[in-house]
Scaffold this motif. Structure first.
Motif, PDB file in Angstrom:
ATOM      1  N   TYR A  91       0.783  -1.160   0.052  1.00 13.57           N
ATOM      2  CA  TYR A  91       0.008  -0.101   0.132  1.00 13.57           C
ATOM      3  C   TYR A  91       0.700   1.181   0.094  1.00 13.57           C
ATOM      4  O   TYR A  91       1.676   1.491  -0.955  1.00 13.57           O
ATOM      5  N   PHE A  92       0.705   1.999   1.179  1.00 14.46           N
ATOM      6  CA  PHE A  92       1.557   3.252   1.322  1.00 14.46           C
ATOM      7  C   PHE A  92       1.899   3.309   2.890  1.00 14.46           C
ATOM      8  O   PHE A  92       1.014   2.532   3.480  1.00 14.46           O
ATOM      9  N   PRO A  93       2.969   3.915   3.151  1.00 16.63           N
ATOM     10  CA  PRO A  93       3.239   3.533   4.517  1.00 16.63           C
ATOM     11  C   PRO A  93       2.262   4.704   5.484  1.00 16.63           C
ATOM     12  O   PRO A  93       1.544   5.471   4.903  1.00 16.63           O
ATOM     13  N   ASP A 127      -9.606  14.672   8.969  1.00 12.76           N
ATOM     14  CA  ASP A 127      -9.265  13.242   9.353  1.00 12.76           C
ATOM     15  C   ASP A 127      -8.651  12.480   8.453  1.00 12.76           C
ATOM     16  O   ASP A 127      -7.712  11.676   8.782  1.00 12.76           O
ATOM     17  N   SER A 128      -9.083  12.640   7.298  1.00 13.26           N
ATOM     18  CA  SER A 128      -8.422  11.633   6.237  1.00 13.26           C
ATOM     19  C   SER A 128      -8.496  12.556   4.756  1.00 13.26           C
ATOM     20  O   SER A 128      -9.211  13.428   4.709  1.00 13.26           O
ATOM     21  N   ALA A 129      -7.890  11.885   3.874  1.00  9.18           N
ATOM     22  CA  ALA A 129      -7.740  12.611   2.524  1.00  9.18           C
ATOM     23  C   ALA A 129      -9.272  12.256   2.088  1.00  9.18           C
ATOM     24  O   ALA A 129      -9.933  13.090   1.229  1.00  9.18           O
ATOM     25  N   SER A 130      -9.905  11.063   2.283  1.00  8.77           N
ATOM     26  CA  SER A 130     -11.120  10.877   1.870  1.00  8.77           C
ATOM     27  C   SER A 130     -12.163  12.203   2.663  1.00  8.77           C
ATOM     28  O   SER A 130     -13.130  12.660   1.707  1.00  8.77           O
ATOM     29  N   GLY A 131     -12.089  12.342   3.562  1.00  8.51           N
ATOM     30  CA  GLY A 131     -12.798  13.479   4.233  1.00  8.51           C
ATOM     31  C   GLY A 131     -12.587  14.738   3.605  1.00  8.51           C
ATOM     32  O   GLY A 131     -13.505  15.662   3.374  1.00  8.51           O
ATOM     33  N   VAL A 176      -7.543   7.651 -10.544  1.00 11.68           N
ATOM     34  CA  VAL A 176      -7.600   8.315  -9.001  1.00 11.68           C
ATOM     35  C   VAL A 176      -8.193   7.139  -8.173  1.00 11.68           C
ATOM     36  O   VAL A 176      -8.612   6.195  -8.471  1.00 11.68           O
ATOM     37  N   HIS A 177      -8.044   7.762  -6.783  1.00  3.29           N
ATOM     38  CA  HIS A 177      -8.475   6.610  -5.663  1.00  3.29           C
ATOM     39  C   HIS A 177      -9.939   6.611  -5.468  1.00  3.29           C
ATOM     40  O   HIS A 177     -10.805   7.349  -5.890  1.00  3.29           O
ATOM     41  N   SER A 178     -10.459   5.501  -4.951  1.00  6.46           N
ATOM     42  CA  SER A 178     -11.663   5.143  -4.870  1.00  6.46           C
ATOM     43  C   SER A 178     -12.531   6.388  -3.868  1.00  6.46           C
ATOM     44  O   SER A 178     -13.599   6.429  -3.886  1.00  6.46           O
ATOM     45  N   SER A 179     -11.560   7.105  -3.145  1.00  6.45           N
ATOM     46  CA  SER A 179     -12.196   7.898  -2.333  1.00  6.45           C
ATOM     47  C   SER A 179     -12.864   9.157  -3.048  1.00  6.45           C
ATOM     48  O   SER A 179     -13.750   9.740  -2.667  1.00  6.45           O
ATOM     49  N   ILE A 180     -12.509   9.237  -4.601  1.00  2.17           N
ATOM     50  CA  ILE A 180     -13.130  10.269  -5.474  1.00  2.17           C
ATOM     51  C   ILE A 180     -14.537   9.688  -5.584  1.00  2.17           C
ATOM     52  O   ILE A 180     -15.408  10.469  -5.464  1.00  2.17           O
ATOM     53  N   ALA A 208      -0.893   8.959  -7.713  1.00  2.00           N
ATOM     54  CA  ALA A 208      -2.290   7.816  -7.664  1.00  2.00           C
ATOM     55  C   ALA A 208      -1.559   6.548  -6.765  1.00  2.00           C
ATOM     56  O   ALA A 208      -0.439   6.390  -7.035  1.00  2.00           O
ATOM     57  N   THR A 209      -2.708   5.822  -6.511  1.00  2.00           N
ATOM     58  CA  THR A 209      -2.560   4.781  -5.634  1.00  2.00           C
ATOM     59  C   THR A 209      -1.553   3.468  -6.412  1.00  2.00           C
ATOM     60  O   THR A 209      -0.657   3.033  -5.862  1.00  2.00           O
ATOM     61  N   GLY A 210      -2.078   3.561  -7.533  1.00  2.00           N
ATOM     62  CA  GLY A 210      -1.785   2.277  -8.290  1.00  2.00           C
ATOM     63  C   GLY A 210      -0.299   2.264  -8.550  1.00  2.00           C
ATOM     64  O   GLY A 210       0.433   1.245  -7.894  1.00  2.00           O
ATOM     65  N   VAL A 212      -6.790  18.725  -5.927  1.00  2.00           N
ATOM     66  CA  VAL A 212      -5.552  17.947  -6.016  1.00  2.00           C
ATOM     67  C   VAL A 212      -5.420  17.077  -4.964  1.00  2.00           C
ATOM     68  O   VAL A 212      -5.246  17.312  -4.019  1.00  2.00           O
ATOM     69  N   ASP A 213      -5.498  15.635  -5.224  1.00  2.00           N
ATOM     70  CA  ASP A 213      -5.109  14.514  -4.606  1.00  2.00           C
ATOM     71  C   ASP A 213      -3.927  14.183  -4.520  1.00  2.00           C
ATOM     72  O   ASP A 213      -3.329  13.675  -5.447  1.00  2.00           O
ATOM     73  N   ALA A 214      -2.901  14.655  -3.318  1.00  2.00           N
ATOM     74  CA  ALA A 214      -1.595  14.253  -3.346  1.00  2.00           C
ATOM     75  C   ALA A 214      -1.586  13.445  -1.869  1.00  2.00           C
ATOM     76  O   ALA A 214      -0.454  13.859  -1.164  1.00  2.00           O
ATOM     77  N   ALA A 215      -2.537  12.685  -1.588  1.00  4.12           N
ATOM     78  CA  ALA A 215      -2.574  12.120  -0.389  1.00  4.12           C
ATOM     79  C   ALA A 215      -1.173  11.513   0.236  1.00  4.12           C
ATOM     80  O   ALA A 215      -0.654  11.747   1.199  1.00  4.12           O
ATOM     81  N   TRP A 216      -0.629  10.642  -0.842  1.00  6.80           N
ATOM     82  CA  TRP A 216       0.635  10.180  -0.324  1.00  6.80           C
ATOM     83  C   TRP A 216       1.845  11.029  -0.959  1.00  6.80           C
ATOM     84  O   TRP A 216       2.724  11.286  -0.007  1.00  6.80           O
ATOM     85  N   PHE A 247      -3.099  16.483   1.260  1.00 10.13           N
ATOM     86  CA  PHE A 247      -1.975  15.333   1.589  1.00 10.13           C
ATOM     87  C   PHE A 247      -1.930  15.032   2.973  1.00 10.13           C
ATOM     88  O   PHE A 247      -2.457  15.829   3.807  1.00 10.13           O
ATOM     89  N   ASN A 248      -1.565  13.895   2.950  1.00  9.45           N
ATOM     90  CA  ASN A 248      -1.645  13.034   4.655  1.00  9.45           C
ATOM     91  C   ASN A 248      -0.498  13.347   5.066  1.00  9.45           C
ATOM     92  O   ASN A 248       0.645  12.373   4.569  1.00  9.45           O
ATOM     93  N   PRO A 249      -0.041  13.923   6.157  1.00 12.53           N
ATOM     94  CA  PRO A 249       0.917  13.951   6.826  1.00 12.53           C
ATOM     95  C   PRO A 249       0.976  12.545   7.708  1.00 12.53           C
ATOM     96  O   PRO A 249       2.036  11.794   8.072  1.00 12.53           O
ATOM     97  N   HIS A 250      -0.085  11.676   7.650  1.00  9.81           N
ATOM     98  CA  HIS A 250      -0.098  10.539   8.423  1.00  9.81           C
ATOM     99  C   HIS A 250       0.134   9.446   7.551  1.00  9.81           C
ATOM    100  O   HIS A 250       0.247   8.352   7.847  1.00  9.81           O
ATOM    101  N   LYS A 251       0.546   9.670   6.234  1.00  9.09           N
ATOM    102  CA  LYS A 251       1.322   8.645   5.451  1.00  9.09           C
ATOM    103  C   LYS A 251       2.926   8.764   5.548  1.00  9.09           C
ATOM    104  O   LYS A 251       3.413   8.061   6.621  1.00  9.09           O
ATOM    105  N   TRP A 252       3.436   9.270   4.732  1.00 10.07           N
ATOM    106  CA  TRP A 252       4.945   9.143   4.560  1.00 10.07           C
ATOM    107  C   TRP A 252       5.769   9.941   5.606  1.00 10.07           C
ATOM    108  O   TRP A 252       6.693   9.985   6.198  1.00 10.07           O
TER     109      TRP A 252
END
Ligand SMILES: *Cc1c(COP(=O)(O)O)cnc(C)c1O
Length: 471
Positions: free
Chosen positions: A79-81, A138-142, A179-183, A237-239, A262-266, A291-296
């Motif tokens: 996945y991602f960290p 809370d999350s990139a999805s949010g 794009v990610h399924s959250s979209i 993107a995730t893939g 712009v989704d740059a979650a990772w 972007f998610n500081p909770h990932k990388w």
């Protein structure tokens, strides 16, 4: 439990945590249990009488631990960290201990003001211009849901919230096929309908959406009486890490007066290193970036940084002020619950403050740069192995590959068998994805304590197990 006993168990658990992290390499990365194994060990009915903490803790070791996949394992390459640097764990312990609800300025002034500062720090760290402000979601999805709701309301001059969508023309949202399924879920939940996501085919080595097709498609939809409302681009993107060319995509959104997200979650974390920012050149033209500081980056889950060019659009979409949420006599304060879907909010900024101060940006950059360099090395080494095809070159620390087995097994089945066998082995953890309809194996390096030796072990495990399956 009285608070002296709490202090005892708090020390016990921090000792447990240190030992857990120090011995992670001895554990299989992916849990080796079967579905149902853990629930069989948990009582089916709640206890009537209290159970003492020593028993609860012993049961935690006995029942829970075998059923954990170790996301903080240095050889987690799936996945991602979802890194949790020790400093951020400590900060989150403080957050849990105070357990404040940080929905309004007055319900937690320090959390609100710290949140504003941390968003400023992160914005500076990733090189976004000062016109962006933001909020911790809370999350990139949010964050993406908040952005899609804003897109929708802005397009209909904020009539959707009050009147519903039934009298409106069909809305359209444009994104790439990567794009990610959250979209998808954000569009479903916003009432726009998944069928109104227009997936623009991708081109080039970075698999970004084709600008000409995007422009043409928006125009065709307009001509057909549909209502284009926004463009969602992705960086990383995730893939396989696909990146849209924002220098081309965002001006098209502006040309049609569409809101852009712009989704740059990772990948957003990597933008603390100036040399990686070419991947999102042009991002300053976006309306919304997540972007998610909770990932990388290393901030314990959950912590998602949502940057906004014009937060008023978002607040107008989400704010509601019944009397009990009003702060009388204090105008102009930020109440962050008006910037997100949930009302209640944790004090998430604290772990960012602990994290960023403890490492300094330079300490965080070094880690990410190592991950990228090591991942590139591994891709080069694997490329020299007979039968290995690198199916997508590293984008930051993510690449994909597949084996062409010599024993005549179907390529897709062989690669899935390989992933499963590797994860059963337990020394490393990787996952598969589809690339152009073909099964490929994803590899990303990014766990905080990962070393080059861990990456070398990944090479050994992958090649040994592939050889075993081929013979
Ligand atoms: C992880 C990820 C998400 C989802 O993030 P959550 O914070 O779990 O909602 C969305 N988009 C991309 C590109 C991701 O990598």
């Amino acid at each position: 439990m009285n608070w002296d006993t709490f202090a005892h168990w708090g020390k016990h658990i921090s000792d447990w945590g240190a030992n857990y992290h120090k011995t992670l390499r001895e554990r299989p990365v992916r849990s080796q249990v079967q579905p149902g194994d853990i629930s069989a060990l948990i009582d089916a009915i709640p206890p009537e009488a209290p159970v003492d903490m020593a028993t609860v803790m012993a049961d935690f070791e006995r029942i829970v631990m075998p059923g954990m996949t170790h996301w903080q394992h240095p050889r987690f390459f799936a996945y991602f960290p979802a890194n949790a640097a020790p400093e951020s764990i400590l900060a989150d312990f403080l957050t849990s201990t105070m357990a404040a609800q940080c929905m309004l300025w007055q319900t937690s002034p320090a959390a609100t003001e710290m949140e504003t500062r941390m968003i400023d720090w992160l914005r500076a760290a990733i090189g976004l211009p000062t016109e962006f402000s933001g909020v911790i979601q809370d999350s990139a999805s949010g964050a993406t849901l908040a952005a899609v709701l804003t897109m929708r309301e802005k397009a209909v001059n904020w009539a959707g919230n009050s009147q519903g969508l039934s009298a409106l023309p069909k809305m359209r949202i444009y994104c790439s096929s990567e794009v990610h399924s959250s979209i998808d879920r954000a569009v479903w939940i916003a009432g726009i309908g998944g069928d109104n996501i227009v997936r623009i085919p991708v081109t080039g080595p970075l698999r970004g959406m084709c600008p000409d097709t995007l422009r043409h498609t928006i125009q065709t939809d307009l001509d057909a009486g549909l209502l284009p409302i926004g463009v969602i681009a992705c960086t990383g993107a995730t893939g396989m890490g696909a990146c849209d060319d924002l220098t081309q995509i965002l001006p098209i959104a502006q040309e049609f007066n569409l809101y852009s997200h712009v989704d740059a979650a990772w990948a957003g974390a990597a933008m603390i290193c100036p040399e990686f920012r070419t991947l999102w050149n042009g991002v300053d033209q976006a309306d919304s970036v997540v972007f998610n500081p909770h990932k990388w980056l290393g901030a314990q889950f959950d912590c998602s940084a949502h940057f906004l060019k014009n937060p008023d659009d978002l607040v107008k979409t989400l704010a509601i002020q019944p009397e009990y949420l009003k702060t009388h006599g204090k105008d102009g304060l930020i109440n962050y619950s008006e910037w997100s879907v949930p009302l209640g909010r944790r004090f998430r900024a604290l772990k960012l403050w602990f994290l960023i101060r403890s490492y300094g940006l330079e300490g965080l950059r070094n880690r990410l740069r190592n991950h990228v360099a090591w991942s590139e090395d591994l891709a080069k080494r694997l490329a020299t192995v007979d039968g290995v095809e690198i199916t997508s070159q590293p984008i930051l620390s993510l690449f994909t590959f597949r084996f062409h087995p010599k024993n005549g097994t179907n390529i897709d089945s062989f690669n899935q068998m390989l992933v499963d066998a590797i994860n059963d082995d337990g020394r490393i953890y990787i996952t598969q994805t589809l690339l152009n309809g073909q099964k490929v194996i994803r590899f990303q390096a990014g766990q905080f304590d990962c070393t080059q030796d861990d990456i070398n072990m990944a090479f050994d495990v992958i090649t040994q197990i592939a050889q075993r399956l081929e013979s």
